[in-house]
Design a protein around this motif. Structure first.
Motif, mmCIF file in Angstrom:
data_model
loop_
_atom_site.group_PDB
_atom_site.id
_atom_site.type_symbol
_atom_site.label_atom_id
_atom_site.label_comp_id
_atom_site.label_asym_id
_atom_site.label_seq_id
_atom_site.Cartn_x
_atom_site.Cartn_y
_atom_site.Cartn_z
ATOM 1 N N GLY A 61 138.589 5.145 85.457
ATOM 2 C CA GLY A 61 138.863 3.849 84.849
ATOM 3 C C GLY A 61 139.659 2.957 85.778
ATOM 4 N N ASP A 62 139.599 1.648 85.514
ATOM 5 C CA ASP A 62 140.339 0.685 86.327
ATOM 6 C C ASP A 62 140.913 -0.432 85.460
ATOM 7 N N TYR A 63 141.490 -0.032 84.330
ATOM 8 C CA TYR A 63 142.086 -1.021 83.432
ATOM 9 C C TYR A 63 143.190 -1.768 84.193
ATOM 10 N N SER A 330 141.232 4.046 81.689
ATOM 11 C CA SER A 330 140.213 3.177 81.096
ATOM 12 C C SER A 330 140.776 2.319 79.961
ATOM 13 N N ILE A 331 142.023 2.572 79.567
ATOM 14 C CA ILE A 331 142.662 1.800 78.495
ATOM 15 C C ILE A 331 144.049 1.362 78.944
ATOM 16 N N ASN A 332 144.654 0.495 78.168
ATOM 17 C CA ASN A 332 146.016 0.047 78.453
ATOM 18 C C ASN A 332 146.933 1.266 78.536
ATOM 19 N N ARG A 333 147.646 1.398 79.650
ATOM 20 C CA ARG A 333 148.425 2.608 79.911
ATOM 21 C C ARG A 333 149.644 2.721 79.004
ATOM 22 N N GLU A 410 150.951 -7.019 77.557
ATOM 23 C CA GLU A 410 149.856 -7.145 78.519
ATOM 24 C C GLU A 410 149.677 -8.595 78.955
#
Length: 418
Positions: A61-63, A330-333, A410
């Motif tokens: 992932g690269d969110y 792939s999601i907000n950390r 975010e």
């Protein structure tokens, strides 16, 4: 109805079974979860000469918004902690050292390289745990470290582990709470080995040398962590469960169980009661494997609930050290930390909201009908209302309201990072 009104109704349902909700809240507040820092930067760390991720570890992932500096990582951790009820701990890897732009090899790391983490932990009232990093390094490129045939390479990793244990002791002294220093290595072979014993003998000798350096257990607690297989070690892992559990028992170390490090159908929850008969304490890295050790964000699934229930009903909250270990890019950390940690706490609360002594007695009496009926009925008891009120009393958002905070964070912080 308000959160408080819903809580009062739910409380009556549990009180019918002599479950003291006030005691549950008081007990739950005392359970620290060791939250892993590496979810926030995809296990990148801050080494001057960073190596590519290796050792059978994969982050996909690269969110946007990944932390790229220690300050950003600590800021993100603080945000997650503000959404999680309770007072917890932070788990560091050696690659999170801060060396002021100077290249410092891992076998030369010292407490001074973690002073900023300690200062931050003191400010926020947090304990710290630690792990030597035996992957993502040129001396681990073969997939072998403490069991490597080359004595010079083995010695490098032995010295790194000794240095890491001294850093753990430093954390314990500075923060007034013992640091769990856990050793995990990726060592193994992709295909069927022709000799399983020799690498394990070398690993044992390496561990023996690491632990000849005696540290004060008031400040540092040693643990060893097993694995069944990984990418590049599908056929054989040197540090198996049997190897490490035997080593831990014989040498008075903690055996750490990672819930993703076993066969896909093997349940860690089923191991706890047996191991507690022979070990004073155990440690956990709670993850969520999907077909393999994929380290997905912890969800409130059946195994997590059973894991927590085993700890609670066996009165082992002070004997099992709970840490988390997952990484999803792939999601907000920050959301990943929040979801996973809140679920771990939810699972513990669910275990506390069971008439455990009554259920045990039903089993002893052979009354399996009533036992099964109650286990099923409690699945739909109003747990959510109890959880919501606990969050409210702990000063964190209830239900999905925490997600608004993450979205705002975010927008204001993460979206401005490169």
């Amino acid at each position: 109805m308000t959160v408080k009104e819903n809580f009062e109704l739910a409380k009556k349902a549990y009180e019918k079974w002599d479950i003291d909700i006030d005691h549950v809240f008081a007990q739950l507040k005392q359970v620290p979860i060791s939250i892993h820092c590496w979810q926030g930067d995809d296990i990148g760390g801050f080494e001057v000469n960073q190596s590519e991720l290796s050792g059978g570890i994969e982050v996909t992932g690269d969110y946007p918004g990944k932390a790229t500096t220690p300050e950003e990582l600590r800021q993100d951790i603080e945000k997650a902690l503000s959404l999680i009820p309770g007072k917890h701990r932070i788990n560091l890897h050696a690659i999170y050292a801060e060396t002021d732009g100077i290249a410092v090899e891992r076998d030369e790391l010292e407490p001074k390289h973690f002073e900023k983490w300690v200062q931050w932990a003191k400010k926020n009232g947090l304990g710290l745990d630690f792990n030597p990093t035996l992957f993502s390094h040129e001396k681990a490129s073969s997939g072998l470290t403490l069991s490597h045939p080359d004595k010079e390479i083995r010695q490098f990793w032995i010295d790194h582990c000794i240095a890491s244990r001294k850093i753990g002791e430093y954390f314990g002294k500075e923060l007034g709470t013992p640091c769990l220093t856990n050793i995990w290595i990726p060592d193994g072979y992709k295909d069927t080995p022709s000799d399983r014993l020799t690498p394990r003998r070398r690993l044992k000798e390496s561990l023996d040398e690491i632990y000849t350096v005696k540290l004060d257990e008031k400040f540092n607690i040693d643990a060893v962590e097993s694995k069944v297989f990984g990418i590049g070690s599908e056929s054989y892992v040197v540090g198996s469960h049997e190897f490490y559990y035997g080593y831990a028992l014989k040498n008075d170390k903690l055996c750490l169980l990672d819930t993703g490090h076993y066969h896909p159908t093997e349940m860690v929850s089923n191991k706890i009661s047996s191991m507690l008969l022979y070990s004073e304490k155990l440690a956990l890295h709670v993850s969520r494997p999907v077909r393999w050790d994929s380290d997905h964000v912890v969800t409130l699934d059946d195994e997590l609930k059973e894991l927590a229930l085993e700890i609670v009903r066996n009165d082992a909250l002070n004997r099992v050290i709970i840490g988390l270990d997952f990484f999803d890019a792939s999601i907000n950390r920050v959301a990943a930390w929040t979801i996973g940690t809140r679920n771990m706490i939810k699972a513990l609360m669910l275990g506390m909201l069971m008439p455990n002594e009554h259920l045990k007695q039903l089993q002893e009496d052979g009354n399996f009908t009533e036992r099964l009926a109650l286990l099923e009925e409690f699945k739909t008891y109003p747990f959510g209302a109890i959880w919501d009120y606990y969050c409210e009393t702990m000063g964190v958002p209830e239900r999905e309201n925490w997600l608004n905070d993450v979205k705002q964070y975010e927008k204001e912080v993460l979206s401005h990072r490169e």
